[in-house]
Design a protein around this motif. Structure first.
Motif, short mmCIF file in Angstrom:
data_model
loop_
_atom_site.label_atom_id
_atom_site.label_comp_id
_atom_site.label_asym_id
_atom_site.label_seq_id
_atom_site.Cartn_x
_atom_site.Cartn_y
_atom_site.Cartn_z
N ASN A 176 0.83 -1.21 0.00
CA ASN A 176 0.00 0.00 0.00
C ASN A 176 0.86 1.26 0.00
O ASN A 176 0.57 2.23 -0.71
CB ASN A 176 -0.93 0.01 1.21
CG ASN A 176 -2.09 -0.96 1.07
OD1 ASN A 176 -2.45 -1.34 -0.04
ND2 ASN A 176 -2.68 -1.36 2.18
N GLN A 180 1.01 4.20 -2.96
CA GLN A 180 0.75 5.61 -2.66
C GLN A 180 1.93 6.50 -3.07
O GLN A 180 1.73 7.61 -3.57
CB GLN A 180 0.45 5.77 -1.17
CG GLN A 180 -0.89 5.15 -0.76
CD GLN A 180 -1.20 5.35 0.71
OE1 GLN A 180 -1.42 6.47 1.16
NE2 GLN A 180 -1.23 4.27 1.46
N GLU A 323 -7.60 4.31 5.01
CA GLU A 323 -6.94 3.85 3.79
C GLU A 323 -7.85 4.17 2.61
O GLU A 323 -9.07 4.24 2.75
CB GLU A 323 -6.68 2.34 3.83
CG GLU A 323 -5.64 1.89 4.83
CD GLU A 323 -5.40 0.39 4.78
OE1 GLU A 323 -6.29 -0.33 4.28
OE2 GLU A 323 -4.34 -0.06 5.24
N CYS A 324 -7.25 4.38 1.47
CA CYS A 324 -7.98 4.59 0.22
C CYS A 324 -8.73 5.93 0.22
O CYS A 324 -8.85 6.60 1.24
CB CYS A 324 -8.95 3.45 -0.07
SG CYS A 324 -8.17 1.82 -0.08
N ASN A 325 -9.22 6.29 -0.95
CA ASN A 325 -9.92 7.56 -1.10
C ASN A 325 -11.42 7.37 -0.92
O ASN A 325 -11.91 6.26 -0.70
CB ASN A 325 -9.63 8.17 -2.47
CG ASN A 325 -9.89 7.17 -3.60
OD1 ASN A 325 -10.66 6.24 -3.45
ND2 ASN A 325 -9.23 7.36 -4.72
N ASP A 349 -8.61 12.32 -2.23
CA ASP A 349 -7.53 11.52 -1.65
C ASP A 349 -7.22 12.09 -0.27
O ASP A 349 -6.50 13.08 -0.13
CB ASP A 349 -6.28 11.58 -2.53
CG ASP A 349 -6.47 10.83 -3.84
OD1 ASP A 349 -6.97 9.69 -3.79
OD2 ASP A 349 -6.15 11.39 -4.90
N GLN A 351 -6.49 9.94 2.58
CA GLN A 351 -5.97 8.92 3.48
C GLN A 351 -4.66 9.34 4.13
O GLN A 351 -4.25 8.75 5.13
CB GLN A 351 -5.77 7.59 2.74
CG GLN A 351 -4.75 7.62 1.61
CD GLN A 351 -5.35 8.00 0.28
OE1 GLN A 351 -6.23 8.84 0.22
NE2 GLN A 351 -4.89 7.37 -0.79
N ASN A 373 -19.25 5.96 -1.25
CA ASN A 373 -18.38 4.80 -1.52
C ASN A 373 -19.08 3.80 -2.43
O ASN A 373 -18.72 2.63 -2.49
CB ASN A 373 -17.98 4.12 -0.20
CG ASN A 373 -16.83 3.16 -0.37
OD1 ASN A 373 -15.93 3.38 -1.18
ND2 ASN A 373 -16.84 2.07 0.39
N SER A 376 -17.10 1.65 -5.02
CA SER A 376 -16.20 0.58 -4.59
C SER A 376 -16.97 -0.72 -4.42
O SER A 376 -17.91 -0.80 -3.63
CB SER A 376 -15.51 0.97 -3.28
OG SER A 376 -14.67 -0.07 -2.84
N THR A 379 -14.22 -2.65 -1.16
CA THR A 379 -13.56 -2.05 -0.01
C THR A 379 -14.46 -1.10 0.78
O THR A 379 -14.94 -0.11 0.24
CB THR A 379 -12.30 -1.27 -0.46
OG1 THR A 379 -11.47 -2.13 -1.23
CG2 THR A 379 -11.53 -0.77 0.75
N LYS A 381 -14.76 1.77 3.70
CA LYS A 381 -13.85 2.86 4.06
C LYS A 381 -14.06 3.27 5.52
O LYS A 381 -15.18 3.61 5.92
CB LYS A 381 -14.07 4.07 3.14
CG LYS A 381 -14.03 3.75 1.65
CD LYS A 381 -12.66 3.32 1.19
CE LYS A 381 -12.66 2.82 -0.24
NZ LYS A 381 -13.07 3.83 -1.22
#
Length: 398
Positions: A176, A180, A323-325, A349, A351, A373, A376, A379, A381
């Protein structure tokens, strides 16, 4: 800038329509330009987006916003200090300039303790270290122009995979962090890579490379050169003088005492001591303790209603994800319960750095912070957020 000259040589001739787009692009982003943003700088963003004005402007504005948040414009000042773990276990070594005046940087990726780094520093600190390298190299190339008269903005990277172990990448946090860092580099430093020489790669290298390949754009991929043992030297010596490269890689550079391992340049004891590891309760890079938390499930969204009782109130918010956007927008709930869009739903973004903003409420009622979300499939969030309402200021007149 001679519009037919890029990087000091005739290697990129602008077509008439590209000249016009460059002029138009400067007008579109005039409100955020700095004195050092010359035509050559602006061309980087246009070329990165195939001279699509809309895409180039979006990329540049998002990068400008990111740089302000992370402090990229001031990272070369004495105020920035490398973390202690980096001082003892450096990630990269600056070697000098190649034959075309590009900065040359060595990354001993084969011996780096990736797990140790991600357990010792939050990704945002790793990102700042990389930004320091990139900003410093650009600065040195600018200064070199004064002596040689040729300005180069692209760097040459040498990544030595000697000693590389697949075990380093059985940790999700390492992967990860790598993704990034790659994304940050491509989004904020377009057209600054001349070539990346990946040397002494092991036979199983393709397994690792295929993890990161989907996150590398076509331009970056075209500049990556992959070599096994000794296959790379003839190509590298065409542009990099042997005197710059350590003797253990086939160059002529040694320590003052003649040591070919260049221990004054490279720390071969690269296993990071656990005393540098972040404790579980270390909250560096974590959410503000005043923030609320919520999980926005995959294929779902979260609405946070806020009642505004006075016109002229300022609605303020801050949020970040673990984590993640995530996508975010602001709406106003009308009498019929439908939502009126005030700020469009856009990808954020957040995170690494919390997203902060505010909105002047011109009418009373319910405003809705919308976290999306739904895009997705897999995932969920973890979201942290806080909301404040600032009462309208009363201006007294005499």
């Amino acid at each position: 800038l001679d519009m037919n000259m890029v990087n000091g040589k005739l290697d990129y001739v602008l077509q008439e329509d590209q000249r016009i787009k460059l002029i138009e692009f400067r007008k579109l982003v005039a409100d955020i330009l700095e004195p050092n943003h010359d035509d050559q700088f602006l061309l980087r963003w246009l070329k990165a987006r195939d001279f699509d004005l809309s895409k180039a402007q979006r990329m540049f504005r998002e990068s400008h916003k990111f740089r302000k948040k992370i402090g990229a414009d001031t990272i070369l000042t004495p105020a920035y200090e490398f973390p202690d773990v980096y001082k003892k276990y450096p990630i990269s070594q600056y070697l000098g300039f190649d034959n075309e005046n590009s900065a040359v940087r060595l990354f001993m990726v084969g011996i780096l303790d990736y797990k140790g780094y991600v357990h010792s520093l939050p990704v945002i600190d790793l990102m700042k270290i990389l930004i320091y390298f990139l900003e410093n190299d650009l600065k040195m190339m600018h200064e070199r122009k004064k002596s040689v008269g040729i300005f180069e903005e692209k760097s040459t990277f040498i990544l030595d995979f000697s000693g590389f172990s697949l075990k380093q990448f059985n940790d999700k946090s390492v992967i990860n962090a790598g993704i990034q860092l790659i994304t940050m580099y491509q989004d904020n430093y377009p057209e600054t890579l001349k070539a990346a020489y990946l040397i002494n790669v092991p036979s199983y290298f393709s397994w690792i490379f295929n993890i990161f390949k989907p996150f590398l754009n076509a331009v970056t991929l075209s500049k990556i050169k992959i070599y096994k043992t000794d296959e790379w030297q003839d190509e590298l010596w065409k542009i990099v003088d042997k005197d710059l490269v350590p003797a253990f890689l086939g160059g002529n550079r040694t320590d003052p005492d003649g040591n070919p391992k260049c221990t004054t340049l490279v720390n071969w004891d690269s296993k990071i001591d656990t005393i540098y590891y972040m404790k579980e309760n270390n909250n560096r890079g974590g959410p503000d303790p005043d923030m609320k938390s919520a999980v926005v499930q995959q294929r779902s969204s979260l609405q946070v209603p806020v009642d505004i009782e006075s016109k002229g109130s300022i609605l303020k918010w801050a949020f970040r994800t673990k984590e993640c956007n995530i996508k975010f927008g602001l709406f106003y709930r009308k009498i019929d319960k439908s939502l009126e869009e005030l700020l469009p739903v856009e990808n954020v973004d957040c995170q690494l750095i919390p997203e902060e903003n505010e909105y002047l409420c011109k009418k009373t009622g319910t405003y809705v912070l919308y976290f999306d979300n739904s895009y997705s499939w897999l995932t969920a969030k973890q979201l942290y957020y806080k909301v404040e309402v600032e009462a309208p200021q009363i201006i007294q007149t005499q």
